[in-house]
Design a protein around this motif. Structure first.
Motif, PDB file in Angstrom:
ATOM      1  N   SER A 217      -8.189  -6.790   6.563  1.00  0.00           N
ATOM      2  CA  SER A 217      -7.703  -5.402   6.618  1.00  0.00           C
ATOM      3  C   SER A 217      -6.881  -5.057   5.384  1.00  0.00           C
ATOM      4  O   SER A 217      -6.551  -3.886   5.163  1.00  0.00           O
ATOM      5  N   LEU A 218      -6.536  -6.069   4.581  1.00  0.00           N
ATOM      6  CA  LEU A 218      -5.752  -5.855   3.368  1.00  0.00           C
ATOM      7  C   LEU A 218      -6.610  -5.888   2.103  1.00  0.00           C
ATOM      8  O   LEU A 218      -6.107  -6.092   1.002  1.00  0.00           O
ATOM      9  N   VAL A 219      -7.914  -5.688   2.262  1.00  0.00           N
ATOM     10  CA  VAL A 219      -8.821  -5.662   1.111  1.00  0.00           C
ATOM     11  C   VAL A 219      -9.597  -4.350   1.102  1.00  0.00           C
ATOM     12  O   VAL A 219     -10.172  -3.959   2.122  1.00  0.00           O
ATOM     13  N   GLN A 220      -9.579  -3.669  -0.041  1.00  0.00           N
ATOM     14  CA  GLN A 220     -10.359  -2.447  -0.218  1.00  0.00           C
ATOM     15  C   GLN A 220     -11.210  -2.580  -1.474  1.00  0.00           C
ATOM     16  O   GLN A 220     -10.727  -3.033  -2.511  1.00  0.00           O
ATOM     17  N   TYR A 221     -12.495  -2.206  -1.367  1.00  0.00           N
ATOM     18  CA  TYR A 221     -13.406  -2.180  -2.507  1.00  0.00           C
ATOM     19  C   TYR A 221     -13.743  -0.731  -2.830  1.00  0.00           C
ATOM     20  O   TYR A 221     -13.967   0.072  -1.921  1.00  0.00           O
ATOM     21  N   SER A 222     -13.803  -0.411  -4.118  1.00  0.00           N
ATOM     22  CA  SER A 222     -14.123   0.965  -4.475  1.00  0.00           C
ATOM     23  C   SER A 222     -14.422   1.043  -5.970  1.00  0.00           C
ATOM     24  O   SER A 222     -14.217   0.084  -6.717  1.00  0.00           O
ATOM     25  N   GLN A 234      -2.578   4.107   0.489  1.00  0.00           N
ATOM     26  CA  GLN A 234      -2.155   4.852   1.672  1.00  0.00           C
ATOM     27  C   GLN A 234      -2.572   4.130   2.952  1.00  0.00           C
ATOM     28  O   GLN A 234      -1.792   4.022   3.899  1.00  0.00           O
ATOM     29  N   ARG A 235      -3.810   3.641   2.981  1.00  0.00           N
ATOM     30  CA  ARG A 235      -4.296   2.923   4.168  1.00  0.00           C
ATOM     31  C   ARG A 235      -3.454   1.685   4.440  1.00  0.00           C
ATOM     32  O   ARG A 235      -3.107   1.388   5.590  1.00  0.00           O
ATOM     33  N   PHE A 236      -3.137   0.943   3.381  1.00  0.00           N
ATOM     34  CA  PHE A 236      -2.334  -0.263   3.565  1.00  0.00           C
ATOM     35  C   PHE A 236      -0.946   0.073   4.129  1.00  0.00           C
ATOM     36  O   PHE A 236      -0.442  -0.594   5.029  1.00  0.00           O
ATOM     37  N   LEU A 237      -0.320   1.101   3.588  1.00  0.00           N
ATOM     38  CA  LEU A 237       1.048   1.441   3.987  1.00  0.00           C
ATOM     39  C   LEU A 237       1.121   2.011   5.394  1.00  0.00           C
ATOM     40  O   LEU A 237       2.197   2.009   6.011  1.00  0.00           O
ATOM     41  N   GLN A 238      -0.007   2.502   5.908  1.00  0.00           N
ATOM     42  CA  GLN A 238      -0.033   3.047   7.270  1.00  0.00           C
ATOM     43  C   GLN A 238      -0.200   1.965   8.328  1.00  0.00           C
ATOM     44  O   GLN A 238      -0.097   2.246   9.521  1.00  0.00           O
ATOM     45  N   GLN A 239      -0.471   0.724   7.906  1.00  0.00           N
ATOM     46  CA  GLN A 239      -0.638  -0.365   8.868  1.00  0.00           C
ATOM     47  C   GLN A 239       0.718  -0.737   9.480  1.00  0.00           C
ATOM     48  O   GLN A 239       1.754  -0.674   8.808  1.00  0.00           O
ATOM     49  N   PRO A 240       0.728  -1.161  10.768  1.00  0.00           N
ATOM     50  CA  PRO A 240       1.992  -1.574  11.398  1.00  0.00           C
ATOM     51  C   PRO A 240       2.673  -2.716  10.650  1.00  0.00           C
ATOM     52  O   PRO A 240       3.905  -2.746  10.540  1.00  0.00           O
ATOM     53  N   ASP A 241       1.865  -3.657  10.126  1.00  0.00           N
ATOM     54  CA  ASP A 241       2.400  -4.782   9.362  1.00  0.00           C
ATOM     55  C   ASP A 241       1.933  -4.626   7.920  1.00  0.00           C
ATOM     56  O   ASP A 241       1.015  -5.308   7.464  1.00  0.00           O
ATOM     57  N   ALA A 242       2.547  -3.692   7.213  1.00  0.00           N
ATOM     58  CA  ALA A 242       2.103  -3.345   5.859  1.00  0.00           C
ATOM     59  C   ALA A 242       2.338  -4.499   4.892  1.00  0.00           C
ATOM     60  O   ALA A 242       3.231  -5.328   5.095  1.00  0.00           O
ATOM     61  N   PRO A 243       1.550  -4.566   3.828  1.00  0.00           N
ATOM     62  CA  PRO A 243       1.744  -5.639   2.846  1.00  0.00           C
ATOM     63  C   PRO A 243       3.045  -5.466   2.078  1.00  0.00           C
ATOM     64  O   PRO A 243       3.548  -4.351   1.922  1.00  0.00           O
ATOM     65  N   ARG A 259       1.307   6.083  -7.088  1.00  0.00           N
ATOM     66  CA  ARG A 259       1.537   7.427  -6.550  1.00  0.00           C
ATOM     67  C   ARG A 259       1.751   7.380  -5.030  1.00  0.00           C
ATOM     68  O   ARG A 259       2.661   8.021  -4.490  1.00  0.00           O
ATOM     69  N   ALA A 260       0.919   6.597  -4.333  1.00  0.00           N
ATOM     70  CA  ALA A 260       1.055   6.475  -2.882  1.00  0.00           C
ATOM     71  C   ALA A 260       2.366   5.782  -2.502  1.00  0.00           C
ATOM     72  O   ALA A 260       3.037   6.180  -1.537  1.00  0.00           O
ATOM     73  N   ILE A 261       2.749   4.768  -3.258  1.00  0.00           N
ATOM     74  CA  ILE A 261       4.001   4.047  -2.984  1.00  0.00           C
ATOM     75  C   ILE A 261       5.201   4.968  -3.185  1.00  0.00           C
ATOM     76  O   ILE A 261       6.128   5.005  -2.367  1.00  0.00           O
ATOM     77  N   ASN A 262       5.168   5.746  -4.261  1.00  0.00           N
ATOM     78  CA  ASN A 262       6.274   6.678  -4.519  1.00  0.00           C
ATOM     79  C   ASN A 262       6.373   7.741  -3.427  1.00  0.00           C
ATOM     80  O   ASN A 262       7.479   8.093  -2.978  1.00  0.00           O
ATOM     81  N   GLN A 263       5.222   8.248  -2.982  1.00  0.00           N
ATOM     82  CA  GLN A 263       5.231   9.274  -1.933  1.00  0.00           C
ATOM     83  C   GLN A 263       5.777   8.726  -0.617  1.00  0.00           C
ATOM     84  O   GLN A 263       6.349   9.469   0.183  1.00  0.00           O
ATOM     85  N   ALA A 264       5.607   7.424  -0.391  1.00  0.00           N
ATOM     86  CA  ALA A 264       6.116   6.784   0.826  1.00  0.00           C
ATOM     87  C   ALA A 264       7.609   6.491   0.732  1.00  0.00           C
ATOM     88  O   ALA A 264       8.207   5.993   1.694  1.00  0.00           O
ATOM     89  N   GLY A 265       8.215   6.790  -0.409  1.00  0.00           N
ATOM     90  CA  GLY A 265       9.646   6.575  -0.589  1.00  0.00           C
ATOM     91  C   GLY A 265      10.026   5.125  -0.831  1.00  0.00           C
ATOM     92  O   GLY A 265      11.191   4.754  -0.662  1.00  0.00           O
ATOM     93  N   LEU A 266       9.068   4.312  -1.267  1.00  0.00           N
ATOM     94  CA  LEU A 266       9.326   2.899  -1.538  1.00  0.00           C
ATOM     95  C   LEU A 266       9.589   2.687  -3.018  1.00  0.00           C
ATOM     96  O   LEU A 266       9.108   3.451  -3.872  1.00  0.00           O
ATOM     97  N   VAL A 267      10.333   1.641  -3.323  1.00  0.00           N
ATOM     98  CA  VAL A 267      10.661   1.303  -4.709  1.00  0.00           C
ATOM     99  C   VAL A 267       9.837   0.090  -5.123  1.00  0.00           C
ATOM    100  O   VAL A 267       9.927  -0.979  -4.502  1.00  0.00           O
ATOM    101  N   ILE A 268       9.036   0.264  -6.171  1.00  0.00           N
ATOM    102  CA  ILE A 268       8.200  -0.832  -6.663  1.00  0.00           C
ATOM    103  C   ILE A 268       9.094  -1.904  -7.294  1.00  0.00           C
ATOM    104  O   ILE A 268       9.999  -1.597  -8.069  1.00  0.00           O
ATOM    105  N   GLY A 269       8.818  -3.142  -6.941  1.00  0.00           N
ATOM    106  CA  GLY A 269       9.612  -4.262  -7.427  1.00  0.00           C
ATOM    107  C   GLY A 269      10.737  -4.641  -6.493  1.00  0.00           C
ATOM    108  O   GLY A 269      11.270  -5.750  -6.580  1.00  0.00           O
TER     109      GLY A 269
END
Length: 343
Positions: A217-222, A234-243, A259-269
């Motif tokens: 569930s933590l792998v996306q191909y595109s 976005q899909r990863f961050l919506q999981q109950p046990d996010a990475p 962009r998705a991480i910033n919109q979720a209010g998370l700090v990278i690093g």
């Protein structure tokens, strides 16, 4: 007005044969004479007659590419960067490209037509797939070729330039594991491409050494675009046990993921770590992200230039290159990787 071969020869005080041989890379022309001829070509704007050149040498001075064309196949800035390196090297030797568009199910016939046409001296392959049938096709034809990448399965005795994708993503994953991360996601390229398969393999190998398993569930191909990176993150961050960490197969994918991480209010690093593969795209430098990205780095432009040098060197019977080259990717640690939250 550009001069012709006769006028160029008279200007240099050389025979037309000597000038022609200098331009076509004949080894019996000494370096000083070749340099004089090339300087005169630049100064006068002389352009050789390609038809006459081909008759004299038996060489078209062209490299062939079969370009798959179909609905759903997007343009790719990564391939554009690779072609830029190929073009830079080709220009140095006055070589051309011959690009043949082809439907994906007609590639075999297109390669056969291209080889039989005499319009190219060599071809190159890119976007390698698992058990790629094009290698066997080209091995059966009487035309030199070099592969960018490697297939998985099938023949192994063919010329290639590739990066060690498995090792690159093994090293990246190992860094994350050492920082305490266990829920590690992967935003990968298309699942049928060999580099994507190997990058997943590198991730799995590192996890296995730590007694962990990859959560599918933590792998996306595109396709490797920023929009796909955004949606996957976005899909990863919506999981109950996010990475707590994510690997991206391109800085373009990472652009959307950030962009998705910033919109979720998370700090990278701090809240989530991110590592991307850096193809050294001139318009997307990882050190210029809002949080500089940790990357595995290998230049696509350098790979394109190397393949062109190998093809042209083989055509002109110049240079001595290894048959198979596997380049290491450099792991560069920046601020986007940190200890797992709560550690």
């Amino acid at each position: 007005m550009a001069v012709n071969l006769k006028q160029l020869a008279e200007l240099l005080g050389l025979s037309q044969t000597t000038v022609s041989r200098a331009l076509n890379g004949y080894p019996e022309v000494n370096a000083h004479t070749r340099r004089r001829v090339l300087e005169a070509v630049r100064a006068t704007g002389y352009r050789p007659n390609r038809a006459a050149q081909r008759l004299a040498t038996g060489k078209a001075r062209s490299i062939g590419l079969v370009m798959p064309i179909a609905s759903g196949i997007d343009s790719d800035i990564h391939f554009g960067e690779f072609l830029a390196g190929l073009a830079e090297e080709a220009v140095k030797h006055d070589f051309h490209f011959v690009i043949n568009p082809s439907a994906p199910d007609d590639e075999e016939a297109t390669f056969r037509r291209l080889a039989a046409s005499g319009n190219v001296d060599a071809v190159f392959l890119a976007y390698m797939r698992a058990n790629d049938p094009r290698i066997s096709i080209l091995k059966s034809l009487s035309i030199p070729f070099v592969v960018h990448g490697r297939s998985i399965g099938g023949p192994r005795d063919y010329p290639f330039v590739d990066i060690d994708n498995t090792r690159a993503f093994y090293d990246a994953t190992k860094l994350l594991l050492q920082l305490g991360h266990q829920r590690i996601a992967l935003i990968n390229g298309p699942d049928y491409l060999a580099f994507s398969i190997r990058r997943r393999k590198g991730l799995m190998r590192a996890l296995d050494e730590w007694g962990l398993r990859l959560d599918d569930s933590l792998v996306q191909y595109s396709e490797m675009t920023d929009e796909h990176g955004y949606r996957s993150m976005q899909r990863f961050l919506q999981q109950p046990d996010a990475p707590t960490a994510v690997l991206c197969s391109s800085t373009v994918l990472a652009l959307g993921a950030v962009r998705a991480i910033n919109q979720a209010g998370l700090v990278i690093g701090r809240d989530i770590s991110l590592i991307a593969h850096d193809d050294v795209l001139p318009m997307l430098k990882p050190e210029n992200f809002s949080v500089p990205l940790t990357t595995t780095r290998s230049s696509l432009r350098a790979a394109g230039a190397r393949i062109a040098a190998r093809l042209i060197g083989g055509i002109l019977e110049q240079g001595d290159y290894p048959e198979q080259e596997l380049w290491p990717a450099e792991l560069i640690v920046r601020a986007s990787t940190g200890a797992t939250p709560g550690r």
